[in-house]
Write a protein that holds these residues in place. Structure first.
Motif, PDB file in Angstrom:
ATOM      1  N   HIS A 146      24.182 -41.443 102.597  1.00 24.59           N
ATOM      2  CA  HIS A 146      23.572 -42.455 103.539  1.00 24.59           C
ATOM      3  C   HIS A 146      24.638 -43.444 103.980  1.00 24.59           C
ATOM      4  CE1 HIS A 146      22.098 -44.193  99.851  1.00 24.59           C
ATOM      5  NE2 HIS A 146      22.246 -45.278 100.469  1.00 24.59           N
ATOM      6  N   GLY A 147      24.484 -44.205 104.902  1.00 24.66           N
ATOM      7  CA  GLY A 147      25.531 -45.020 105.415  1.00 24.66           C
ATOM      8  C   GLY A 147      25.477 -46.638 104.626  1.00 24.66           C
ATOM      9  N   HIS A 148      25.416 -46.598 103.261  1.00 23.27           N
ATOM     10  CA  HIS A 148      25.504 -47.645 102.637  1.00 23.27           C
ATOM     11  C   HIS A 148      26.967 -47.768 101.820  1.00 23.27           C
ATOM     12  CE1 HIS A 148      21.195 -48.650 102.558  1.00 23.27           C
ATOM     13  NE2 HIS A 148      21.597 -49.032 103.580  1.00 23.27           N
ATOM     14  N   GLY A 149      27.735 -48.881 101.681  1.00 24.74           N
ATOM     15  CA  GLY A 149      29.016 -48.992 101.355  1.00 24.74           C
ATOM     16  C   GLY A 149      29.270 -48.358  99.912  1.00 24.74           C
ATOM     17  N   ASP A 150      28.170 -48.212  98.958  1.00 31.15           N
ATOM     18  CA  ASP A 150      28.650 -47.504  97.624  1.00 31.15           C
ATOM     19  C   ASP A 150      28.691 -46.202  97.786  1.00 31.15           C
ATOM     20  OD1 ASP A 150      25.804 -47.942  98.462  1.00 31.15           O
ATOM     21  OD2 ASP A 150      25.103 -47.850  96.247  1.00 31.15           O
ATOM     22  N   GLN A 165      36.943 -33.696 106.992  1.00 36.45           N
ATOM     23  CA  GLN A 165      36.181 -34.013 107.962  1.00 36.45           C
ATOM     24  C   GLN A 165      34.969 -34.703 107.331  1.00 36.45           C
ATOM     25  OE1 GLN A 165      34.306 -31.120 110.353  1.00 36.45           O
ATOM     26  NE2 GLN A 165      35.987 -30.669 111.655  1.00 36.45           N
ATOM     27  N   ILE A 166      34.518 -35.982 107.912  1.00 38.34           N
ATOM     28  CA  ILE A 166      33.111 -36.585 107.246  1.00 38.34           C
ATOM     29  C   ILE A 166      32.004 -36.205 108.088  1.00 38.34           C
ATOM     30  CG2 ILE A 166      32.565 -39.079 106.914  1.00 38.34           C
ATOM     31  CD1 ILE A 166      35.329 -38.299 105.730  1.00 38.34           C
ATOM     32  N   VAL A 167      30.947 -35.977 107.217  1.00 39.02           N
ATOM     33  CA  VAL A 167      29.508 -35.591 107.859  1.00 39.02           C
ATOM     34  C   VAL A 167      28.620 -36.419 107.649  1.00 39.02           C
ATOM     35  CG1 VAL A 167      28.057 -33.581 108.147  1.00 39.02           C
ATOM     36  CG2 VAL A 167      30.371 -33.265 107.560  1.00 39.02           C
ATOM     37  N   MET A 168      27.925 -36.997 108.427  1.00 39.51           N
ATOM     38  CA  MET A 168      26.910 -38.121 108.265  1.00 39.51           C
ATOM     39  C   MET A 168      25.799 -37.979 109.429  1.00 39.51           C
ATOM     40  SD  MET A 168      27.884 -41.984 107.198  1.00 39.51           S
ATOM     41  CE  MET A 168      29.534 -41.650 108.009  1.00 39.51           C
ATOM     42  N   GLY A 169      24.622 -38.363 109.099  1.00 41.46           N
ATOM     43  CA  GLY A 169      23.527 -38.547 109.894  1.00 41.46           C
ATOM     44  C   GLY A 169      23.775 -39.624 111.032  1.00 41.46           C
ATOM     45  N   ALA A 170      23.182 -39.129 112.243  1.00 39.51           N
ATOM     46  CA  ALA A 170      23.731 -39.881 113.563  1.00 39.51           C
ATOM     47  C   ALA A 170      23.324 -41.313 113.184  1.00 39.51           C
ATOM     48  CB  ALA A 170      23.039 -39.295 114.680  1.00 39.51           C
ATOM     49  N   PRO A 171      22.174 -41.794 112.980  1.00 45.90           N
ATOM     50  CA  PRO A 171      21.663 -43.133 112.912  1.00 45.90           C
ATOM     51  C   PRO A 171      22.719 -43.823 111.858  1.00 45.90           C
ATOM     52  CG  PRO A 171      19.706 -41.896 112.577  1.00 45.90           C
ATOM     53  CD  PRO A 171      20.987 -40.860 112.584  1.00 45.90           C
ATOM     54  N   ASP A 172      23.263 -43.008 110.764  1.00 46.74           N
ATOM     55  CA  ASP A 172      24.180 -43.827 109.668  1.00 46.74           C
ATOM     56  C   ASP A 172      25.479 -43.935 110.203  1.00 46.74           C
ATOM     57  OD1 ASP A 172      21.585 -43.954 108.311  1.00 46.74           O
ATOM     58  OD2 ASP A 172      22.327 -43.376 106.428  1.00 46.74           O
ATOM     59  N   TRP A 173      25.906 -43.135 111.063  1.00 51.32           N
ATOM     60  CA  TRP A 173      27.297 -43.266 111.960  1.00 51.32           C
ATOM     61  C   TRP A 173      27.161 -44.504 112.350  1.00 51.32           C
ATOM     62  CZ3 TRP A 173      31.833 -41.485 110.960  1.00 51.32           C
ATOM     63  CH2 TRP A 173      31.922 -39.981 110.451  1.00 51.32           C
ATOM     64  N   ASP A 174      25.959 -44.789 113.218  1.00 54.30           N
ATOM     65  CA  ASP A 174      25.941 -45.968 114.075  1.00 54.30           C
ATOM     66  C   ASP A 174      26.104 -47.374 112.923  1.00 54.30           C
ATOM     67  OD1 ASP A 174      25.502 -44.548 116.171  1.00 54.30           O
ATOM     68  OD2 ASP A 174      23.352 -44.709 116.301  1.00 54.30           O
ATOM     69  N   LEU A 175      25.232 -46.976 111.808  1.00 51.05           N
ATOM     70  CA  LEU A 175      25.090 -48.177 110.768  1.00 51.05           C
ATOM     71  C   LEU A 175      26.676 -48.407 110.233  1.00 51.05           C
ATOM     72  CD1 LEU A 175      23.000 -49.592 109.002  1.00 51.05           C
ATOM     73  CD2 LEU A 175      23.060 -47.754 107.408  1.00 51.05           C
ATOM     74  N   VAL A 176      27.087 -47.563 109.791  1.00 50.35           N
ATOM     75  CA  VAL A 176      28.705 -47.409 109.349  1.00 50.35           C
ATOM     76  C   VAL A 176      29.681 -48.323 110.206  1.00 50.35           C
ATOM     77  CG1 VAL A 176      30.529 -46.191 108.647  1.00 50.35           C
ATOM     78  CG2 VAL A 176      28.326 -45.665 107.670  1.00 50.35           C
ATOM     79  N   GLU A 177      29.493 -47.941 111.598  1.00 48.93           N
ATOM     80  CA  GLU A 177      30.425 -48.207 112.605  1.00 48.93           C
ATOM     81  C   GLU A 177      30.181 -49.829 112.753  1.00 48.93           C
ATOM     82  OE1 GLU A 177      29.945 -45.488 115.669  1.00 48.93           O
ATOM     83  OE2 GLU A 177      31.251 -43.835 114.767  1.00 48.93           O
ATOM     84  N   ARG A 178      29.133 -50.200 112.206  1.00 54.78           N
ATOM     85  CA  ARG A 178      28.842 -51.813 112.741  1.00 54.78           C
ATOM     86  C   ARG A 178      29.243 -52.871 111.240  1.00 54.78           C
ATOM     87  NH1 ARG A 178      23.623 -49.993 114.546  1.00 54.78           N
ATOM     88  NH2 ARG A 178      22.405 -50.652 112.738  1.00 54.78           N
ATOM     89  N   TRP A 235      18.161 -36.135  96.437  1.00 57.14           N
ATOM     90  CA  TRP A 235      17.407 -36.876  97.422  1.00 57.14           C
ATOM     91  C   TRP A 235      18.501 -38.155  97.839  1.00 57.14           C
ATOM     92  CZ3 TRP A 235      13.686 -36.721 100.308  1.00 57.14           C
ATOM     93  CH2 TRP A 235      13.020 -38.077 100.717  1.00 57.14           C
ATOM     94  N   GLY A 236      18.514 -38.035  99.010  1.00 55.87           N
ATOM     95  CA  GLY A 236      19.908 -38.969  99.522  1.00 55.87           C
ATOM     96  C   GLY A 236      19.694 -40.392  99.516  1.00 55.87           C
TER      97      GLY A 236
END
Ligand SMILES: [Zn+2]
Length: 327
Positions: A146-150, A165-178, A235-236
């Motif tokens: 998941h898109g938290h820095g740790d 290749q980095i694989v992540m859930g779509a909403p967390d790509w948005d989160l990381v990009e912010r 459990w992610g």
């Protein structure tokens, strides 16, 4: 002999009365009832998860919402460094003292699960692989739980340096990009439900389990131990925050229910986590180091225990939802 009927009747009345009383208690205090169910599911193995997810989330101090987060001090290496270790024939621990990161080795490359904080990725993942006799140049995929820095902080480094290749859930790509404080990788691949990353003889399957974040991904990995096949579950995302909406808590519960079904159906008998306290990695790595041929594998806990782990998360979330709804 004459009084057997009344005794049974009285017994039935008592039992019914007690049942009704405990149901009434549950309805009167659903928070306590779900916490008790979580405690029961935890057994002796999953107490760290219980303690984290059943903790009542503390609100963040008001007035600080528009202030950017303070820059994160990089801790001294001895405060985070952990020795890497082989855990299965094709699965290696390359995390830190607090965070799990995992390397799946295949005949066609290495899949890394989670990239840790940016300051730890080189020392833990890259040097860890080398120390284990593996070549980090072979990293082809990095799956971010998941898109938290740790968990994603080191992703850009692995992408830039090895072309992973980095694989992540779509909403967390948005989160990381912010993110304002973590290196932001290029958006490579969006995780989808049931996505399989298959390299050589090994498959990693991704499941979308929103709740902790909207794009949380849980994985299952085929692993082998001395010729025997096992299946890991993770459990992610774990804790709930004071800011987590009622809808997100409901999503967390729904994800947990569905993931427990998957654990049962697929027979996932190994638990790995992205926080080392939750799967008790320090104890298990120590046990593995002392393991003799024929000894049980400390990470193989059986599908019932793996399912109960996720049940703990589910019941803690149900308690938190009941608490919010009663406010
Ligand atoms: Zn998180």
């Amino acid at each position: 002999m004459r009084d057997w009927l009344p005794r049974i009747v009285i017994g039935t009345i008592l039992a019914t009365g007690l049942g009704a009383a405990s149901q009434a208690a549950q309805e009167a205090d659903p928070v306590a009832a779900h916490r008790a169910a979580a405690r029961a599911a935890a057994g002796e193995e999953h107490l760290a998860l219980l303690e984290t997810v059943c903790r009542v989330p503390q609100p963040i101090q008001t007035g600080a919402t528009n202030v950017p987060p303070p820059s994160r001090a990089v801790p001294a290496r001895e405060e985070w460094y952990a020795e890497p270790a082989q855990v299965f024939d094709n699965l290696y621990f390359v995390g830190t003292q607090d965070h799990g990161a995992w390397a799946v080795t295949t005949s066609e490359g290495i899949i890394v699960i989670d990239a840790l904080y940016d300051y730890a990725v080189e020392g833990a993942v890259v040097d860890g692989l080398r120390k284990l006799g593996l070549d980090p140049e072979e990293i082809t995929h990095v799956i971010i739980s998941h898109g938290h820095g740790d968990h994603h902080g080191g992703a850009k480094y692995l992408q830039d340096r090895f072309g992973a290749q980095i694989v992540m859930g779509a909403p967390d790509w948005d989160l990381v990009e912010r993110s304002t404080r973590d290196p932001i990788p290029r958006r490579d691949r969006v995780a989808t439900e049931g996505m399989e990353i298959r390299l050589g003889e090994t498959t990693v399957t991704l499941y979308l389990t929103p709740g902790h974040t909207a794009g949380t991904v849980s994985t299952m990995i085929d692993v082998r131990d001395q010729g025997r096949s096992h299946l890991t579950a993770s459990w992610g995302g774990t804790s709930l925050f004071a800011t987590t909406s009622v809808e997100s808590i409901q999503a967390y519960i729904d994800s947990a229910v569905r993931y427990q079904q998957l654990i049962e159906t697929r027979g996932a008998d190994v638990l790995i986590a992205n926080h080392t306290s939750f799967d008790r990695t320090p104890d298990k790595l120590a046990a593995l180091a002392d393991r003799r041929p024929g000894d049980p594998h400390p990470y193989v806990i059986g599908a019932d225990s793996v399912r109960r782990y996720v049940k703990v998360a589910e019941e803690c979330a149900r308690a938190e939802l009941a608490r919010r709804l009663a406010e």
